[in-house]
Design a protein around this motif. Structure first.
Motif, PDB file in Angstrom:
ATOM      1  N   VAL A 273       0.858  -1.190   0.000  1.00 42.92           N
ATOM      2  CA  VAL A 273       0.000   0.000   0.000  1.00 42.92           C
ATOM      3  C   VAL A 273       0.889   1.232   0.000  1.00 42.92           C
ATOM      4  CG1 VAL A 273      -1.874  -1.137   1.255  1.00 42.92           C
ATOM      5  CG2 VAL A 273      -0.173   0.181   2.522  1.00 42.92           C
ATOM      6  N   VAL A 274       0.303   2.333  -0.478  1.00 40.31           N
ATOM      7  CA  VAL A 274       0.969   3.638  -0.433  1.00 40.31           C
ATOM      8  C   VAL A 274       0.096   4.557   0.406  1.00 40.31           C
ATOM      9  CG1 VAL A 274       1.848   5.587  -1.758  1.00 40.31           C
ATOM     10  CG2 VAL A 274       1.956   3.278  -2.727  1.00 40.31           C
ATOM     11  N   PHE A 275       0.689   5.167   1.425  1.00 41.61           N
ATOM     12  CA  PHE A 275      -0.055   6.086   2.291  1.00 41.61           C
ATOM     13  C   PHE A 275       0.044   7.497   1.748  1.00 41.61           C
ATOM     14  CE2 PHE A 275       1.271   2.576   5.065  1.00 41.61           C
ATOM     15  CZ  PHE A 275       0.056   2.217   5.627  1.00 41.61           C
ATOM     16  N   ASN A 276      -0.938   8.314   2.063  1.00 42.18           N
ATOM     17  CA  ASN A 276      -0.890   9.720   1.675  1.00 42.18           C
ATOM     18  C   ASN A 276       0.288  10.411   2.351  1.00 42.18           C
ATOM     19  OD1 ASN A 276      -3.124  10.324  -0.145  1.00 42.18           O
ATOM     20  ND2 ASN A 276      -4.444   9.691   1.538  1.00 42.18           N
ATOM     21  N   ASN A 277       0.911  11.312   1.594  1.00 46.18           N
ATOM     22  CA  ASN A 277       2.059  12.093   2.088  1.00 46.18           C
ATOM     23  C   ASN A 277       3.271  11.221   2.427  1.00 46.18           C
ATOM     24  OD1 ASN A 277       0.362  14.418   2.025  1.00 46.18           O
ATOM     25  ND2 ASN A 277      -0.453  13.850   4.041  1.00 46.18           N
ATOM     26  N   THR A 278       3.258   9.977   1.921  1.00 42.67           N
ATOM     27  CA  THR A 278       4.384   9.069   2.167  1.00 42.67           C
ATOM     28  C   THR A 278       4.678   8.310   0.875  1.00 42.67           C
ATOM     29  OG1 THR A 278       3.571   8.771   4.430  1.00 42.67           O
ATOM     30  CG2 THR A 278       5.295   7.282   3.691  1.00 42.67           C
ATOM     31  N   PRO A 279       5.758   8.635   0.180  1.00 48.09           N
ATOM     32  CA  PRO A 279       6.015   7.997  -1.124  1.00 48.09           C
ATOM     33  C   PRO A 279       6.377   6.517  -1.040  1.00 48.09           C
ATOM     34  CG  PRO A 279       7.874   9.381  -0.461  1.00 48.09           C
ATOM     35  CD  PRO A 279       6.781   9.636   0.534  1.00 48.09           C
TER      36      PRO A 279
END
Length: 532
Positions: free
Chosen positions: A311-317
């Motif tokens: 998964v990719v979190f918001n504000n975290t590349p």
């Protein structure tokens, strides 16, 4: 006057409704689709359709003195916060003590509740039930719906781009039972309510890695509050409630934040709520800060994208590899056996007067019990609702005109802040003491503190400054319980009995005696200012 009453569901509110009907001389028949009572509090290893589901480790969030039926305290040897198995035993004790089982039809599903053809004249309902594949129909003078609101999972998969490509396992928290499935896995829990936080903490003991994703953050408090007292016995008092409601909301919000951060600074742990003007239900968890500070649980923002194995979190590349996703995204509620013209659920709320009666019906013969989220225990809330309802069904208490009820329902839906006291973020949330007192006033059962101050000052002071335990609701009026006074005055004895399992000799301190004297003087001054 209603006589025969159908009750849907034999959980905590259903049991209270049966008892209240019997006390008022009504004839209740309770329909329970499962094979036992208890509703939410009955653990099974599998999920049952139409019934709330809990995991093996669930413990009550409200302590036993605050969450008991108002005339039936928990056994003294029960812990202050009760595991689900003991909670179920308590409910069975209650049912046996008041002979409620003979009114319950188990393994009976309610298929449909409809108005009788002559409803305008009689207010009666036709209830269609099914048992062992056979349907039956019966006519009732009234219906009390006690099915709760934790049965229909809310699973907004459309809000998570790429979830359909995910090759790991994902499910709603309703399906969760044991942490064994997380052993050596990389786990993501989405949603920071009580269930999501519990699951993340449990998973951290066996999983390889655990992430807890939250969009808005939350206040986290421990069951163990000031000086080791149960949190709700400290927080939920009439004095504190009056004090909070007399202050402007920004000041109350600041005080709440200050109190919440006294355990640990939520900003340093990535937990502080983004919206602090409106109060969400705080998360009760005794272990989360310890899991965060030891790296067992990592707090993350909302999800930007789900990929095949990550998964990719918001504000975290950075992509984080994930094996299991648990959606602790809450619940919606519905009444599938009722037509929408009777009760319509929209945006997580229904048009119910006092959260109970459909405001548009010409006869108040259908009531919904327990569809409310007070900042307090559901057992005394549902019980007090039921006490009022049965008196309305008997015709002893009258509802206001439809126009007045509809106006109040619309005002609650708008949820406009008053500018004072706590501001709740959802329409179903409400001030526990204020709401209970409204219902108690309707049935003349609210304790009169001014009168008690003259006749029984010790009791009056305990009621006002002490925890608002349910026994207060049985001091006077219909359903008065002769044991209420003693239960109130001994509530702390029962609280400490199960924690003081080792006797400690304390040497008296002159300073402590002086402090007690000064505290007494301050208390007397407070009484003078409040009551005079």
């Amino acid at each position: 006057m209603a006589k025969r009453v159908a009750i849907v569901g034999a959980g905590v509110s259903g049991l209270a409704s049966i008892k209240c009907c019997l006390e008022e001389g009504l004839e209740p028949t309770c329909f329970e689709r499962s094979d036992d009572l208890g509703g939410l509090w009955r653990f099974t290893d599998h999920v049952e359709e139409g019934r709330a589901s809990l995991y093996k480790s669930v413990v009550s969030n409200s302590c036993k003195e605050m969450s008991c039926y108002s005339d039936f305290p928990f056994p003294e040897d029960y812990p202050n916060y009760v595991p689900n198995s003991q909670f179920l035993e308590y409910l069975k004790m209650y049912a046996n003590r008041f002979n409620l089982l003979e009114c319950i039809q188990f393994k009976t599903k309610v298929c449909k509740v409809t108005k009788c053809p002559d409803f305008t004249a009689t207010g009666q309902w036709e209830v269609v039930t099914q048992r062992e594949g056979k349907q039956e129909s019966a006519i009732f003078d009234a219906v009390m719906v006690c099915t709760g609101f934790l049965t229909n999972q809310y699973l907004p998969l459309d809000s998570f781009p790429g979830i359909n490509t995910f090759k790991g396992q994902y499910f709603h928290s309703r399906q969760y039972k044991h942490p064994d499935m997380f052993k050596d896995k990389r786990v993501l829990v989405i949603g920071m309510g009580n269930s999501g936080t519990d699951i993340a903490v449990e998973a951290s003991h066996v999983a390889k890695k655990v992430f807890l994703s939250t969009t808005g953050g939350a206040w986290v408090i421990s069951r163990v509050f000031d000086s080791g007292y149960p949190w709700d016995m400290v927080f939920t008092t009439r004095f504190q409630n009056m004090f909070r409601n007399s202050l402007p909301t920004p000041i109350v919000t600041w005080l709440i934040a200050r109190k919440m951060n006294s355990w640990f600074n939520h900003a340093n742990y990535g937990l502080v709520p983004e919206d602090r003007t409106q109060l969400r239900e705080p998360v009760l968890n005794d272990e989360l800060p310890g899991c965060i500070i030891t790296g067992k649980v990592l707090i993350k923002p909302s999800i930007k994208e789900v990929k095949e194995n990550s998964v990719v979190f918001n504000n975290t590349p950075k992509e984080e590899p994930i094996d299991i996703i648990v959606f602790a995204t809450g619940y919606t509620f519905a009444f599938p056996f009722l037509d929408e013209t009777v009760v319509k659920v929209e945006s997580g709320q229904a048009s119910l007067y006092k959260y109970i009666f459909p405001a548009h019906l010409p006869h108040p013969t259908l009531a919904v019990i327990g569809v409310i989220k007070p900042l307090g225990s559901m057992i005394p809330t549902g019980e007090t609702q039921a006490r009022w309802v049965v008196r309305v069904l008997k015709g002893i208490n009258k509802l206001p005109p439809q126009s007045v009820m509809i106006e109040e329902v619309n005002a609650r839906k708008e949820n406009k802040p008053s500018g004072f006291g706590l501001c709740y973020c959802k329409a179903l949330q409400t001030d526990y003491i204020t709401y209970i007192d409204e219902l108690l006033t309707s049935i003349n059962a609210k304790p009169n503190l001014f009168s008690l101050l003259l006749t029984d000052p010790r009791l009056a002071l305990t009621i006002f400054f002490g925890p608002c335990t349910p026994y207060q609701f049985r001091l006077t009026g219909p359903g008065k319980w002769k044991g209420a006074r003693n239960a109130i005055l001994t509530q702390w004895d029962r609280t400490f009995k199960v924690t003081k399992t080792r006797i400690v000799q304390e040497s008296p301190s002159p300073f402590a005696s002086l402090l007690k004297l000064l505290s007494l003087l301050a208390l007397l001054m407070a009484i003078f200012l409040i009551f005079l």
